[in-house]
Scaffold this motif. Sequence first.
Motif, PDB file in Angstrom:
ATOM      1  N   LEU A 255       0.840  -1.207   0.000  1.00 28.51           N
ATOM      2  CA  LEU A 255       0.000   0.000   0.000  1.00 28.51           C
ATOM      3  C   LEU A 255       0.871   1.251   0.000  1.00 28.51           C
ATOM      4  O   LEU A 255       0.629   2.192  -0.770  1.00 28.51           O
ATOM      5  N   THR A 256       1.901   1.265   0.831  1.00 27.55           N
ATOM      6  CA  THR A 256       2.802   2.413   0.896  1.00 27.55           C
ATOM      7  C   THR A 256       3.522   2.626  -0.434  1.00 27.55           C
ATOM      8  O   THR A 256       3.663   3.765  -0.900  1.00 27.55           O
ATOM      9  N   LYS A 257       3.983   1.539  -1.057  1.00 30.03           N
ATOM     10  CA  LYS A 257       4.652   1.658  -2.356  1.00 30.03           C
ATOM     11  C   LYS A 257       3.733   2.304  -3.395  1.00 30.03           C
ATOM     12  O   LYS A 257       4.163   3.165  -4.168  1.00 30.03           O
ATOM     13  N   HIS A 258       2.470   1.899  -3.401  1.00 28.04           N
ATOM     14  CA  HIS A 258       1.515   2.492  -4.338  1.00 28.04           C
ATOM     15  C   HIS A 258       1.360   3.992  -4.074  1.00 28.04           C
ATOM     16  O   HIS A 258       1.354   4.808  -5.005  1.00 28.04           O
ATOM     17  N   ARG A 264      -0.077  12.224  -6.871  1.00 33.18           N
ATOM     18  CA  ARG A 264      -1.201  12.897  -6.222  1.00 33.18           C
ATOM     19  C   ARG A 264      -1.078  12.903  -4.699  1.00 33.18           C
ATOM     20  O   ARG A 264      -1.651  13.755  -4.021  1.00 33.18           O
ATOM     21  N   PHE A 265      -0.299  11.951  -4.159  1.00 37.01           N
ATOM     22  CA  PHE A 265      -0.146  11.855  -2.701  1.00 37.01           C
ATOM     23  C   PHE A 265       1.164  12.495  -2.219  1.00 37.01           C
ATOM     24  O   PHE A 265       1.562  12.304  -1.073  1.00 37.01           O
ATOM     25  N   SER A 266       1.809  13.239  -3.101  1.00 41.69           N
ATOM     26  CA  SER A 266       3.039  13.926  -2.723  1.00 41.69           C
ATOM     27  C   SER A 266       2.763  14.877  -1.559  1.00 41.69           C
ATOM     28  O   SER A 266       1.796  15.631  -1.569  1.00 41.69           O
ATOM     29  N   GLY A 267       3.613  14.819  -0.562  1.00 44.67           N
ATOM     30  CA  GLY A 267       3.454  15.689   0.597  1.00 44.67           C
ATOM     31  C   GLY A 267       2.551  15.143   1.676  1.00 44.67           C
ATOM     32  O   GLY A 267       2.389  15.765   2.730  1.00 44.67           O
ATOM     33  N   GLY A 289       9.478   3.409   1.913  1.00 45.63           N
ATOM     34  CA  GLY A 289       9.337   4.855   1.984  1.00 45.63           C
ATOM     35  C   GLY A 289       8.430   5.408   3.062  1.00 45.63           C
ATOM     36  O   GLY A 289       8.003   6.566   2.971  1.00 45.63           O
ATOM     37  N   VAL A 290       8.120   4.625   4.118  1.00 49.55           N
ATOM     38  CA  VAL A 290       7.274   5.185   5.166  1.00 49.55           C
ATOM     39  C   VAL A 290       8.005   6.352   5.843  1.00 49.55           C
ATOM     40  O   VAL A 290       9.230   6.359   5.961  1.00 49.55           O
TER      41      VAL A 290
END
Length: 312
Positions: A255-258, A264-267, A289-290
């Motif tokens: 889920l985090t990788k996606h 769109r989820f930048s930031g 990348g968490v």
Amino acid sequence: MDLVERKSLLEGVDARTRLAGSNKMEILLFSLGTRETFGINVFKVREVGRTPHITKTPNMPRGVEGLISLRGNVIPVLSLISFLEHRGEAVDSGKTMMVAEYSKRTLGFLVHEVDRIIRVDWERVKAPESVLSTNQGLITAITELEDGKLVSILDVEQILANAFGEAIIIDIPPANVGEDVGVFFADDSIVARRKIVEVLDKLGVKHKHATNGAEALARLQGIAAHAAQNGRSVRDEIRLILVDAEMPEMDGYVLTKHLKSDARFSGVPVVMHSSLSSEANRAMGKTVGVDAYVAKFDAEVLADTLRPLLER
């Protein structure tokens, strides 16, 4: 399976960190002296062996057999069969003990015997509501073996809550954020979702949730699409995303990788919240990348981790 085989069964767990982001997990199969087969994530198991002498102590909660001394540490020992509905009496249900780590807490779990480790795709791990299952309150997921046999994965967080009670959340100062700030979280455990809601309510933020990674991704993509249609960014809708590591259908790593690969989820920071509290699992979180990793369940630590991310 003798003691030497049991020890070798769990060797090389650290090497399994490469599974992060593959949507696969490895499960240690075990029985409780009944016809059912159960499973536990290998990462949670520190060792397996014959049950040592257990010291009985007065006023122990139901299901807690007593205490043992393990290399200088005194740990509680729980009989898993005592928490589950079963027909008739289990035979020798406590001759083997698994030593497991949950949320920085070491515990002994009495079982009948351990079988083997299998590797499964999270896509094949389903929520118990989707199939016929007993003990639904204590089963967090079910998967099917190649021979058609079902494996029940226990909700150990719920078992521990039943045995020791849920953590009491005393005083959490609210975050310095506006009324429209929202958090999205995903967790398959009922007791975990309840405690997360308590923390978020005390922080004073709105929240939405999903019960597995696949559902979370679908809902978050819907939120992103809706925001784009209205000329807004995802961050206007969701300030932070909190994910469990282990979830049916899609785990928190995938889920985090996606999310991290979707502009769109930048930031929008992603925080992993898991009962898998070892350093190996923190490393797995970093590989996908968490932005932060919090071991379950310390309400104050969770709030202190989320607050600055929400306020920035």
